[in-house]
Design an enzyme around this catalytic site. Structure first.
Site, mmCIF file in Angstrom:
data_model
loop_
_atom_site.group_PDB
_atom_site.id
_atom_site.type_symbol
_atom_site.label_atom_id
_atom_site.label_comp_id
_atom_site.label_asym_id
_atom_site.label_seq_id
_atom_site.Cartn_x
_atom_site.Cartn_y
_atom_site.Cartn_z
ATOM 1 N N LYS A 55 40.595 30.323 42.616
ATOM 2 C CA LYS A 55 41.364 31.472 42.382
ATOM 3 C C LYS A 55 42.399 31.112 41.505
ATOM 4 O O LYS A 55 43.554 30.592 41.669
ATOM 5 C CB LYS A 55 41.854 32.086 43.852
ATOM 6 C CG LYS A 55 42.380 33.501 43.550
ATOM 7 C CD LYS A 55 42.404 34.201 44.706
ATOM 8 C CE LYS A 55 43.355 35.173 44.912
ATOM 9 N NZ LYS A 55 42.561 36.625 44.073
HETATM 10 C C1 LIG Z 1 37.929 38.170 41.488
HETATM 11 C C2 LIG Z 1 37.872 38.420 42.975
HETATM 12 N N1 LIG Z 1 36.971 38.495 43.644
HETATM 13 C C3 LIG Z 1 36.711 38.961 44.837
HETATM 14 C C4 LIG Z 1 38.090 38.894 45.714
HETATM 15 C C5 LIG Z 1 38.144 39.134 47.006
HETATM 16 O O1 LIG Z 1 38.315 38.059 47.812
HETATM 17 P P1 LIG Z 1 39.187 37.906 49.126
HETATM 18 O O2 LIG Z 1 38.254 39.010 49.887
HETATM 19 O O3 LIG Z 1 39.274 36.610 49.456
HETATM 20 O O4 LIG Z 1 40.311 38.679 48.906
HETATM 21 C C6 LIG Z 1 39.169 38.964 44.910
HETATM 22 C C7 LIG Z 1 40.623 38.661 45.594
HETATM 23 O O5 LIG Z 1 41.182 37.990 46.044
HETATM 24 C C8 LIG Z 1 39.364 38.414 43.391
HETATM 25 O O6 LIG Z 1 40.509 38.393 42.882
#
Ligand SMILES: Cc1ncc(COP(=O)(O)O)c(C=O)c1O
Length: 309
Positions: free
Chosen positions: A161
């Site tokens: 991330k």
């Molecule tokens: C690109 C992306 N995909 C998926 C998610 C969903 O991830 P999470 O459920 O860990 O927040 C996020 C958010 O963090 C994201 O930024």
């Protein structure tokens, strides 16, 4: 709502609690120029036992994993970050909030190599309601397939991330909103369905549930993981390692997004084609209501997913 309208006054930065307005960096910060930061977004829910952070350990673990490809050493332990976060929530008396930990290469030199730049670390918390609006959770949203493709994981690690990755998310999301949609769906390099700009995506067909696998250029979402477990425990068959073609979106019975910000948000139209009955479908509703019962601690189940403040 902007930060100035929120009742928050403290940020934790590099080991210290600092006034909100003092939490600043130099304009020549490496991370600002090259997107060399890693971050998290978690939610803390208002429960009868006080504020409870949903899957905090997994968010911390992902933060440290995200730092690895960039050889970034986070100078603080998970315990310190946990303590800092809890103190921020307590001090500012927030019954619920969003939590944003971030680590990034700081100020020293501006070669692309960050070798001589210190790693800076911060945590901020603030009140944040439904990301796509309260109505979206009930009625669903209209989305557009973006003309922008997701990076391939051979170009940039999509399972980390990373702040820089979000220019792609911003382009896709803004393109959708400019065209009157609430959010985008982004296809991967192969043209299959990857995810939303800040959400994972699920498809329901004949009462079975499908979501793109980790090799489809997606973030390994923590809500995705939670929803897979919740759905399986509700008795659904979940296929979590598939490729989903663009056309399958149109023929799905139901679609929904998941994410720490978006929670479980139904999708009612894709590029103006109605999905299923054009509103929140029964499987989505089943999973969504179980999800909210869990995060609001209306059930004792999954207690191991919570870090109580
Ligand atoms: C690109 C992306 N995909 C998926 C998610 C969903 O991830 P999470 O459920 O860990 O927040 C996020 C958010 O963090 C994201 O930024």
């Amino acid at each position: 709502m902007g930060f100035d309208e929120m009742d928050v006054d403290t940020i934790w930065m590099d080991g210290e609690f600092v006034d909100w307005d003092e939490a600043q960096v130099h304009v020549l910060t490496h991370g600002l120029h090259y997107g060399t930061g890693v971050f998290e977004g978690a939610r803390c829910y208002d429960t009868e036992e006080g504020p409870a952070i949903f899957r905090w350990e997994e968010h911390l673990e992902r933060l440290f994993q995200s730092a690895k490809p960039y050889e970034m050493e986070i100078d603080h332990t998970k315990e310190e970050l946990t303590e800092a976060t809890k103190t921020l929530i307590q001090r500012q008396e927030l019954p619920s909030c969003y939590i944003r930990p971030i680590a990034f290469y700081g100020y020293n030199s501006l070669g692309v190599s960050p070798k001589d730049c210190p790693t800076r670390t911060a945590v901020a918390v603030w009140p944040w309601g439904a990301y796509l609006g309260e109505e979206a959770l009930e009625d669903g949203i209209d989305v557009m397939i973006s003309s922008w493709r997701k990076h391939a994981s051979s170009q940039i690690p999509t399972n980390a991330k990373t702040t820089g990755l979000y220019v792609n998310s911003m382009l896709a999301g803004e393109e959708a909103r400019r065209n009157g949609y609430a959010e985008a769906i982004v296809l991967n390099k192969e043209g299959n369905v990857a995810e939303g700009p800040g959400e994972n995506i699920f498809l329901v067909r004949d009462d079975e549930i499908y979501t793109p696998g980790l090799s489809e250029s997606i973030l390994d979402g923590i809500t995705r993981d939670s929803v897979i477990k919740i759905a399986e425990d509700l008795g659904y068959t979940v296929h979590d390692d598939v490729s989903i073609s663009r056309g399958e979106l149109n023929t799905a019975d139901e679609l929904f997004f998941t994410g720490s910000a978006a929670e479980v948000t139904p999708i009612r139209k894709v590029d103006n084609v109605t999905i299923g009955n054009g509103s929140r479908g029964p499987v989505t509703e089943d999973i969504q209501s179980r999800f909210f019962d869990i995060v609001e601690r209306k059930t004792d189940a999954y207690d191991e997913w919570f870090e109580y403040v």
